[in-house]
Enzyme design. Structure first.
Site, PDB file in Angstrom:
ATOM      1  N   LYS A  76     -21.208  11.303   4.382  1.00  0.00           N
ATOM      2  CA  LYS A  76     -20.913  10.458   5.548  1.00  0.00           C
ATOM      3  C   LYS A  76     -19.415  10.496   5.852  1.00  0.00           C
ATOM      4  O   LYS A  76     -18.619  10.949   5.008  1.00  0.00           O
ATOM      5  CB  LYS A  76     -21.373   9.030   5.259  1.00  0.00           C
ATOM      6  CG  LYS A  76     -20.763   8.444   4.007  1.00  0.00           C
ATOM      7  CD  LYS A  76     -21.439   7.135   3.612  1.00  0.00           C
ATOM      8  CE  LYS A  76     -20.799   6.561   2.357  1.00  0.00           C
ATOM      9  NZ  LYS A  76     -21.422   5.307   1.943  1.00  0.00           N
ATOM     10  N   TYR A 126      11.113   3.431  16.333  1.00  0.00           N
ATOM     11  CA  TYR A 126      10.909   2.308  17.247  1.00  0.00           C
ATOM     12  C   TYR A 126      11.520   1.043  16.679  1.00  0.00           C
ATOM     13  O   TYR A 126      11.517   0.819  15.470  1.00  0.00           O
ATOM     14  CB  TYR A 126       9.410   2.064  17.460  1.00  0.00           C
ATOM     15  CG  TYR A 126       8.762   3.091  18.363  1.00  0.00           C
ATOM     16  CD1 TYR A 126       9.138   3.204  19.702  1.00  0.00           C
ATOM     17  CD2 TYR A 126       7.769   3.929  17.874  1.00  0.00           C
ATOM     18  CE1 TYR A 126       8.535   4.133  20.531  1.00  0.00           C
ATOM     19  CE2 TYR A 126       7.155   4.861  18.691  1.00  0.00           C
ATOM     20  CZ  TYR A 126       7.539   4.965  20.022  1.00  0.00           C
ATOM     21  OH  TYR A 126       6.951   5.871  20.825  1.00  0.00           O
TER      22      TYR A 126
HETATM   23  C1  LIG Z   1     -21.346   5.374   0.618  1.00  0.00           C
HETATM   24  C2  LIG Z   1     -22.534   5.195  -0.175  1.00  0.00           C
HETATM   25  C3  LIG Z   1     -22.729   5.921  -1.349  1.00  0.00           C
HETATM   26  C4  LIG Z   1     -21.657   6.781  -1.964  1.00  0.00           C
HETATM   27  O1  LIG Z   1     -20.770   5.894  -2.572  1.00  0.00           O
HETATM   28  P1  LIG Z   1     -19.577   6.347  -3.541  1.00  0.00           P
HETATM   29  O2  LIG Z   1     -19.116   5.099  -4.146  1.00  0.00           O
HETATM   30  O3  LIG Z   1     -18.542   6.976  -2.686  1.00  0.00           O
HETATM   31  O4  LIG Z   1     -20.150   7.280  -4.518  1.00  0.00           O
HETATM   32  C5  LIG Z   1     -23.946   5.797  -1.988  1.00  0.00           C
HETATM   33  N1  LIG Z   1     -24.900   4.979  -1.505  1.00  0.00           N
HETATM   34  C6  LIG Z   1     -24.740   4.236  -0.406  1.00  0.00           C
HETATM   35  C7  LIG Z   1     -25.824   3.357   0.051  1.00  0.00           C
HETATM   36  C8  LIG Z   1     -23.548   4.298   0.283  1.00  0.00           C
HETATM   37  O5  LIG Z   1     -23.375   3.563   1.373  1.00  0.00           O
END
Ligand SMILES: *Cc1c(COP(=O)(O)O)cnc(C)c1O
Length: 708
Positions: free
Chosen positions: A375, A602
């Site tokens: 993701k 800035y």
């Molecule tokens: C993002 C996510 C993961 C991966 O998590 P990490 O801590 O980066 O390994 C796994 N399961 C769900 C439901 C998530 O939202």
């Protein structure tokens, strides 16, 4: 998922078509059997150039056909390319043409006729024909609907036909003969951009809107029948000696159409370069013919190498293909001058990914597969390249946050199960099926909405065991009981997410184990009910590292896969040694000396209390870094340079007073090593007041991604 249309068949046929054109110019079977040669070179091979035109129409003119306003850029690009090729080929043949006396006593009109209609060398007519056809169609489409253009293209073809293989009929009508003869003072043949090209180009343009063919058989049958008819047509015309030239037949457009349809069903994957190779064979083969003749004469082997037409043909094909391949290879190598990223970029280390995959796999039993979280653009690492690399490493399951992330992976042919962890709006449910995506059931109300969609959907049920984010509450067994009975839900799995898995504190460990218990409770309840959930998964990164007992059919590592923990001192009971994959770099744009009392940035945020040398880096908060990074630094020439004041949108200023020789064009390292020095993602994340997950996942699309 709809198969992306595979044009491999078209590409492969380009090569065949090019070799057919060579046959036209050599008549390989003439000495063996003149009838067979006529069939090959004056009938079958006549499909080649119209095929090229049709394919060009398909990819260049489909927008023009549809009346799209933005269609012009594709046309301009391809006209430029055609012009370039034409110019290159014309130059190449200039000496041969001069030697052969082609250009002797050329008048201005003759030059024009050569450039626009006949081509500067006999086979080069294709380029001006293609260009003229394209321009003509674009012009017509401006004033006419697509159908009107069709009508004109067909009429032009018919006119051409009666100046080509049906000319014997035309010549019987004196008025027509006069008209055509005056035409022939403008162009030598009617097989040109005016009469022959438009109908094929337009056919290609129109074909973009057609449903792709499904079955080969009807198309093959139609092709066969139309080829037979065209053969009959050609031999009849020859018998009655009606042909002035033999490029155009009544049945030719029909044959080419069915050939094209059939080729769309030919699922081969030739290398991309085959297109260029085919084009170069087309351009080069007359030169090769000249060369072969010269060489044959030199070695006194004309009898074998030239007069035996078949040997001559095979030799020319072989040498032309070799020359075309060599040229394509050289041109590719020339074009591929490695450009280094110019502004700000991340480097992604594929070997580190492999290492992390192996390390995590080693912590899991054989029957537990990795289902990496890719993701948020694979936490900034580039979702598609990372997922593809994971595919290569044998990984066949992924999780993403939302449907568009899933679709992006599918569009790039990522294989395996793709689970959407988050909410998908019902208006997009059809895409779940279309792209073979698996949806998380984020609670029981949502399950009903999914079920009401009316068509089968693949899902994993999310169970909330204490994080209280997504998932149906594990206590709500009554409602969870209802899920396996929903007729449109194909429940492939169930999962829960741990929210304190990286903590060593006893109360957190207890909480985590309780989460697992609650999850098991739901699975047990389902089992009693007669539903044995096919796949279950609990562990994310911290779960894999700290709770080996919570293993399921999948594990969903995110941050650990990228070689990091959320924080440097997060609990890592397994003691896994991971390798960070990502390095963040930016270019030094300028170096300046500030006098004491001057300021930079800035609101004059950075004040130089003494003479100070600053460097301006081409990276800013629009690239995904926070605006303020208190105490932050970058590396330049192996030394640390403090960040001077808040970041700008596209630039940042660093203090390089202590570092000699810093120059514009130098590379600054924001995450990674520079000589002996290192800034880890942990350090930068901490300076930014966050965890590595956030820092990396926010690295923006403007950063180039370089994979090594
Ligand atoms: C993002 C996510 C993961 C991966 O998590 P990490 O801590 O980066 O390994 C796994 N399961 C769900 C439901 C998530 O939202």
């Amino acid at each position: 998922m709809p198969e992306k249309q595979n044009y491999g068949g078209l590409d492969a046929f380009r090569l065949i078509a090019a070799l057919l054109v060579v046959a036209i110019h050599i008549s390989p079977l003439e000495t063996i059997n003149p009838e067979a040669d006529f069939l090959l070179t004056r009938v079958a091979a006549r499909l080649a150039v119209p095929f090229f035109l049709l394919v060009t129409g398909r990819f260049v003119l489909s927008g023009v056909y549809a009346g799209e306003t933005a269609a012009g850029s594709a046309v301009r690009r391809s006209c430029k390319k055609l012009l370039g090729m034409y110019a290159a080929a014309a130059l190449l043949y200039l000496p041969i043409g001069m030697y052969a006396g082609h250009y002797d006593g050329l008048s201005f009109g003759g030059l024009l006729r050569m450039l626009v209609f006949d081509g500067t060398f006999y086979h080069l007519w294709y380029f001006p024909a293609c260009l003229l056809g394209i321009l003509l169609l674009c012009l017509l489409r401006r004033f006419l609907p697509a159908r009107g253009v069709w009508a004109i293209a067909v009429i032009l073809y018919l006119i051409g036909l009666f100046g080509d293989s049906y000319y014997g009929l035309t010549a019987n009508v004196p008025a027509l003969e006069i008209a055509y003869e005056s035409g022939f003072s403008l162009f030598s043949y009617t097989r040109n951009g005016l009469f022959l090209a438009p109908v094929f180009l337009w056919m290609g343009a129109a074909s973009a809107k057609m449903e792709p063919p499904k079955n080969a058989l009807p198309n093959a049958a139609c092709l066969l029948v139309s080829l037979l008819l065209m053969t009959d047509e050609a031999f009849t015309l020859r018998y009655f000696q009606l042909q002035r030239h033999d490029s155009m037949y009544l049945m030719l457009p029909v044959c080419v159409f069915f050939l094209y349809r059939l080729l769309l069903l030919w699922k081969v994957r030739p290398p991309q370069s085959i297109r260029r190779i085919a084009m170069w064979i087309y351009i080069l083969h007359p030169a090769v013919i000249v060369a072969v003749r010269g060489a044959a004469k030199l070695f006194n082997r004309t009898d074998l190498l030239v007069e035996n037409r078949l040997v001559h043909y095979l030799l020319v094909c072989l040498l032309s293909t070799a020359a075309a391949w060599l040229l394509t290879y050289c041109l590719n190598a020339l074009h591929k001058r490695p450009t280094s990223p110019d502004r700000a970029w991340v480097e992604i280390d594929r070997a580190a990914l492999r290492h992390n995959v192996e390390t995590l796999r080693a912590l899991l039993p054989k029957d537990c597969a990795l289902m990496p979280a890719v993701k948020a653009n694979a936490y900034g690492h580039g979702a598609v390249p990372v997922a593809k690399e994971l595919n290569r490493l044998g990984i066949r399951a992924f999780c993403v946050a939302c449907i568009s992330e899933g679709i992006e992976l599918r569009r790039h042919s990522v294989k395996g199960e793709i689970l959407i962890l988050g909410y998908t709006h019902p208006s997009r449910f059809h895409e779940l099926r279309r792209y073979r995506l698996t949806q998380a059931v984020i609670d029981c109300d949502y399950a009903e909405i999914l079920n009401q969609y009316g068509k089968k959907l693949h899902v994993h049920v999310a169970i909330d065991t204490g994080m209280h984010r997504l998932g149906e509450r594990s206590e709500d067994t009554e409602r969870l009981y209802a899920l396996p009975g929903m007729r449109n839900l194909i429940i492939d799995g169930a999962f829960t997410h741990l929210c304190a898995g990286s903590s060593e504190a006893p109360e957190d460990r207890q909480f985590t184990l309780q989460q697992a218990e609650r999850f098991d409770h739901v699975l047990d309840a389902w089992k009693l009910q007669g539903f044995d959930c096919p796949r279950v998964h609990v562990q994310a990164s911290s779960g894999i590292l700290n709770y080996p007992e919570l293993v399921g059919s999948y594990a969903r590592p995110g941050i650990a896969l990228y070689g990091l923990l959320s924080r440097e001192h997060d609990c890592n009971r397994a003691g896994a040694v991971l390798q960070p994959m990502l390095t963040l770099k930016a270019r030094v744009a300028a170096v300046k000396e500030l006098q004491a009392g001057e300021s930079a940035g800035y609101n004059r945020a950075f004040q130089a209390e003494q003479p100070t040398k600053i460097a301006i880096l081409s990276i800013g908060y629009a690239d995904g870094l926070p605006r303020t990074i208190p105490g932050g630094a970058v590396l330049l020439r192996g030394r640390r340079a403090a960040i001077a004041g808040p970041l700008c949108m596209d630039q940042m200023i660093v203090d390089v007073s202590g570092i000699p020789d810093v120059q514009p064009g130098d590379t600054a390292v924001l995450i990674g090593r520079s000589e002996e020095a290192e800034i880890t993602a942990y350090e930068l994340a901490e300076a930014c007041g966050t965890i590595t997950n956030e820092l990396l996942s926010r690295l923006g699309p403007r950063l180039e991604r370089v994979y090594i």
